[in-house]
Write a protein that holds these residues in place. Structure first.
Motif, mmCIF file in Angstrom:
data_model
loop_
_atom_site.group_PDB
_atom_site.id
_atom_site.type_symbol
_atom_site.label_atom_id
_atom_site.label_comp_id
_atom_site.label_asym_id
_atom_site.label_seq_id
_atom_site.Cartn_x
_atom_site.Cartn_y
_atom_site.Cartn_z
ATOM 1 N N ASN A 63 -5.705 3.279 -12.097
ATOM 2 C CA ASN A 63 -6.268 4.453 -12.774
ATOM 3 C C ASN A 63 -6.162 5.693 -11.904
ATOM 4 O OD1 ASN A 63 -7.264 3.665 -15.392
ATOM 5 N ND2 ASN A 63 -8.752 2.403 -14.333
ATOM 6 N N ALA A 64 -6.558 5.571 -10.647
ATOM 7 C CA ALA A 64 -6.595 6.718 -9.743
ATOM 8 C C ALA A 64 -5.213 7.330 -9.520
ATOM 9 C CB ALA A 64 -7.204 6.304 -8.402
ATOM 10 N N PHE A 65 -4.176 6.506 -9.540
ATOM 11 C CA PHE A 65 -2.822 7.007 -9.314
ATOM 12 C C PHE A 65 -2.040 7.219 -10.606
ATOM 13 C CE2 PHE A 65 -3.990 5.633 -5.110
ATOM 14 C CZ PHE A 65 -3.417 6.612 -4.308
ATOM 15 N N GLY A 66 -2.736 7.163 -11.754
ATOM 16 C CA GLY A 66 -2.149 7.546 -13.032
ATOM 17 C C GLY A 66 -1.122 6.590 -13.612
ATOM 18 N N GLY A 123 0.431 2.082 -3.679
ATOM 19 C CA GLY A 123 1.418 1.058 -4.010
ATOM 20 C C GLY A 123 1.485 0.729 -5.484
ATOM 21 N N THR A 124 0.413 1.003 -6.216
ATOM 22 C CA THR A 124 0.420 0.738 -7.661
ATOM 23 C C THR A 124 1.469 1.582 -8.374
ATOM 24 O OG1 THR A 124 -1.350 2.370 -8.036
ATOM 25 C CG2 THR A 124 -2.026 0.061 -7.735
ATOM 26 N N GLN A 125 1.864 2.704 -7.774
ATOM 27 C CA GLN A 125 2.859 3.587 -8.384
ATOM 28 C C GLN A 125 4.231 2.932 -8.471
ATOM 29 O OE1 GLN A 125 2.254 6.642 -5.410
ATOM 30 N NE2 GLN A 125 1.462 8.030 -6.978
ATOM 31 N N TRP A 126 4.469 1.899 -7.698
ATOM 32 C CA TRP A 126 5.769 1.229 -7.730
ATOM 33 C C TRP A 126 5.991 0.417 -8.996
ATOM 34 C CZ3 TRP A 126 9.692 2.643 -5.061
ATOM 35 C CH2 TRP A 126 9.537 3.190 -3.793
ATOM 36 N N ILE A 127 4.941 -0.050 -9.616
ATOM 37 C CA ILE A 127 5.106 -0.975 -10.739
ATOM 38 C C ILE A 127 5.962 -0.390 -11.859
ATOM 39 C CG2 ILE A 127 3.888 -2.277 -12.542
ATOM 40 C CD1 ILE A 127 1.731 -2.842 -10.378
ATOM 41 N N LEU A 140 0.817 -1.210 0.000
ATOM 42 C CA LEU A 140 0.000 0.000 0.000
ATOM 43 C C LEU A 140 0.854 1.266 0.000
ATOM 44 C CD1 LEU A 140 -2.523 -1.194 2.722
ATOM 45 C CD2 LEU A 140 -3.037 -0.911 0.292
ATOM 46 N N ALA A 141 2.133 1.127 0.348
ATOM 47 C CA ALA A 141 3.034 2.270 0.466
ATOM 48 C C ALA A 141 3.255 2.929 -0.889
ATOM 49 C CB ALA A 141 4.374 1.808 1.039
ATOM 50 N N GLY A 142 3.170 4.228 -0.901
ATOM 51 C CA GLY A 142 3.428 4.985 -2.122
ATOM 52 C C GLY A 142 4.912 5.158 -2.359
ATOM 53 N N THR A 143 5.249 5.916 -3.374
ATOM 54 C CA THR A 143 6.639 6.074 -3.801
ATOM 55 C C THR A 143 7.346 7.257 -3.146
ATOM 56 O OG1 THR A 143 5.864 7.319 -5.731
ATOM 57 C CG2 THR A 143 6.291 4.959 -6.039
#
Length: 118
Positions: A80-83, A47-51, A9-12
């Motif tokens: 989608n929400a985190f671009g 956490g999706t921003q890590w991919i 869940l952690a962002g970048t």
């Protein structure tokens, strides 16, 4: 046999979030390397921003990510929400949308998974 769902869940942003990511990846790898264990690695929320970062071969954690990439999936709504939806799709990471566009933690629990969040 252990079944674990590791949810990132952690962002970048920030050093502490990087630590949470790495600990989550290491935990997923430990289960993936376990004899007969099952692991699901889910990137959710920020956490999706890590991919896209982890897909970059120049990333310090690219190799660790690659060791568990086959177990990885991402929240469709949050991608989608985190671009990062295009990057997630380009990477070929499975997107989950079981619960109003999000992964279903309830289903994981019902299927006997221990849920671990980072």
């Amino acid at each position: 046999m252990t079944k674990a769902a590791v949810i990132i869940l952690a962002g970048t942003d920030g050093h502490s979030n990087l630590g949470r990511l790495v600990n989550g990846l290491e935990t997923a790898k430990e289960f993936a390397d376990g004899d007969g264990d099952e692991v699901e690695l889910i990137f959710d929320g920020a956490g999706t921003q890590w991919i896209p970062e982890l897909e970059d071969e120049d990333s310090d954690y690219h190799e660790l990510y690659q060791s568990v990439r086959d177990e990885a999936s991402a929240c469709k709504y949050c991608s989608n929400a985190f671009g990062v939806n295009d990057a997630v799709q380009d990477a070929g990471v499975v997107q989950i949308d079981e619960n109003d566009g999000h992964p279903s933690v309830k289903s994981l629990v019902e299927d006997g998974y221990e849920v671990i969040t980072f």
